[in-house]
Scaffold this active site. Structure first.
Site, PDB file in Angstrom:
ATOM      1  N   ASN A 229      14.556   4.712 -35.533  1.00  0.00           N
ATOM      2  CA  ASN A 229      14.588   3.417 -36.224  1.00  0.00           C
ATOM      3  C   ASN A 229      15.688   2.570 -35.610  1.00  0.00           C
ATOM      4  OD1 ASN A 229      13.998   1.467 -38.273  1.00  0.00           O
ATOM      5  ND2 ASN A 229      15.803   2.157 -39.403  1.00  0.00           N
TER       6      ASN A 229
ATOM      7  N   HIS B 195      18.398  -0.565 -36.769  1.00  0.00           N
ATOM      8  CA  HIS B 195      18.928  -1.227 -37.955  1.00  0.00           C
ATOM      9  C   HIS B 195      19.945  -2.275 -37.526  1.00  0.00           C
ATOM     10  CE1 HIS B 195      20.005  -1.667 -42.152  1.00  0.00           C
ATOM     11  NE2 HIS B 195      21.273  -1.688 -41.772  1.00  0.00           N
TER      12      HIS B 195
ATOM     13  N   SER C 127      22.155  -0.631 -34.463  1.00  0.00           N
ATOM     14  CA  SER C 127      22.186   0.818 -34.246  1.00  0.00           C
ATOM     15  C   SER C 127      20.770   1.361 -34.128  1.00  0.00           C
ATOM     16  CB  SER C 127      22.829   1.527 -35.444  1.00  0.00           C
ATOM     17  OG  SER C 127      24.060   0.953 -35.801  1.00  0.00           O
TER      18      SER C 127
ATOM     19  N   ASP D 297      18.562   4.723 -43.728  1.00  0.00           N
ATOM     20  CA  ASP D 297      19.507   4.190 -42.728  1.00  0.00           C
ATOM     21  C   ASP D 297      20.679   5.147 -42.490  1.00  0.00           C
ATOM     22  OD1 ASP D 297      17.967   1.862 -42.528  1.00  0.00           O
ATOM     23  OD2 ASP D 297      19.081   0.871 -44.119  1.00  0.00           O
TER      24      ASP D 297
HETATM   25  C1  GRF Z   1      15.105  -6.042 -36.771  1.00  0.00           C
HETATM   26  O1  GRF Z   1      16.214  -6.806 -37.150  1.00  0.00           O
HETATM   27  C2  GRF Z   1      15.376  -4.583 -36.939  1.00  0.00           C
HETATM   28  O2  GRF Z   1      16.721  -4.245 -36.726  1.00  0.00           O
HETATM   29  C3  GRF Z   1      14.992  -4.323 -38.362  1.00  0.00           C
HETATM   30  O3  GRF Z   1      13.881  -5.148 -38.581  1.00  0.00           O
HETATM   31  C4  GRF Z   1      13.929  -6.273 -37.716  1.00  0.00           C
HETATM   32  C5  GRF Z   1      12.615  -6.339 -36.990  1.00  0.00           C
HETATM   33  O4  GRF Z   1      12.509  -7.502 -36.217  1.00  0.00           O
HETATM   34  N1  GRF Z   1      14.729  -2.921 -38.569  1.00  0.00           N
HETATM   35  P1  GRF Z   1      11.286  -7.677 -35.211  1.00  0.00           P
HETATM   36  O5  GRF Z   1      10.012  -7.591 -36.046  1.00  0.00           O
HETATM   37  O6  GRF Z   1      11.360  -6.585 -34.197  1.00  0.00           O
HETATM   38  O7  GRF Z   1      11.464  -9.028 -34.630  1.00  0.00           O
END
Ligand code: GRF
Length: 216
Positions: A110, A112, A139, A148
């Site tokens: 994932n 974050h 991260s 998370d």
């Molecule tokens: C990103 O900010 C990511 O860190 C979080 O969700 C958002 C996804 O953005 N998990 P995108 O759809 O890749 O533009």
């Protein structure tokens, strides 16, 4: 043709991280191959990005299921139909059941938008500004049952500026997300990155608790 490392990406929205992953596949000797992109929302723009790149897309609408366990069981079936070695969450806005997380233990990543373990959860950019932090970032981590909270792989630091707004900060963090996620996918696909008994290992060496730091 080298079959490479098959990857399934899960999204719910814009998919800018997905786009960065797609773009990185074209780079030399990258063994990662995105076999499918799955969204729980039919309107997710990321599905168009995937189609544009000739990648298979699927929609599995969580509202059609009677509860989280039932949806996650169907999602596992759908994902496993593509037989991936790695599953990547890229803005997939669902809390995952314990069964799902255990099924993909050690092969579920994932990203974050914070320097975990700080600022878990939503609205991280706003919260970072309210807290008066001088540094922010993003991260990549292996997913465990703690939201998370899984072991960290990579972080990139973004300095907070005096005139920052949540939007400006988000934009700079996103730029870094688009660097670290493809790198982590590549490391995994190359067999360099794994979740060992004692934590995350890169090239057989344990990483520090906050993962590898991407130099600015
Ligand atoms: C990103 O900010 C990511 O860190 C979080 O969700 C958002 C996804 O953005 N998990 P995108 O759809 O890749 O533009």
């Amino acid at each position: 043709m080298n079959p490479g490392c098959k990857v399934v990406v899960l999204i719910s929205g814009s998919g800018s991280n997905l786009q960065a992953l797609i773009d990185s596949m074209g780079r030399e000797n990258n063994p990662a191959r995105i076999a499918a992109v799955i969204s729980n929302r039919a309107e997710a723009f990321g599905l168009q990005r995937a189609s544009q790149a000739g990648i298979a897309t699927r929609v599995l609408d969580h509202r059609q299921f009677d509860g989280r366990e039932a949806f996650d069981a169907a999602l596992v079936d759908l994902i496993d139909g593509f037989d991936p070695q790695l599953v990547i969450l890229a803005g997939f806005m669902r809390i995952l059941s314990s069964h799902f997380v255990k099924h993909y233990a050690g092969r579920l990543l994932n990203i974050h938008p914070s320097l975990l373990p700080k600022f878990k959860g939503l609205h991280t950019h706003q919260r970072v500004l309210e807290a008066g932090e001088r540094e922010h970032g993003c991260s990549v981590h292996f997913v465990t049952e703690e939201l998370d909270g899984g072991p960290l792989v990579l972080q990139a630091i973004v300095p907070v500026r005096k005139d920052d707004t949540p939007e400006k900060l988000a934009q700079r963090v996103h730029t870094q997300e688009h660097l670290i996620y493809p790198l982590a996918m590549r490391w995994f696909a190359e067999g360099r990155l794994q979740l060992g008994q004692t934590g995350v290992e890169l090239d057989g060496q344990p990483l520090p608790a906050n993962g590898q730091q991407l130099p600015n």
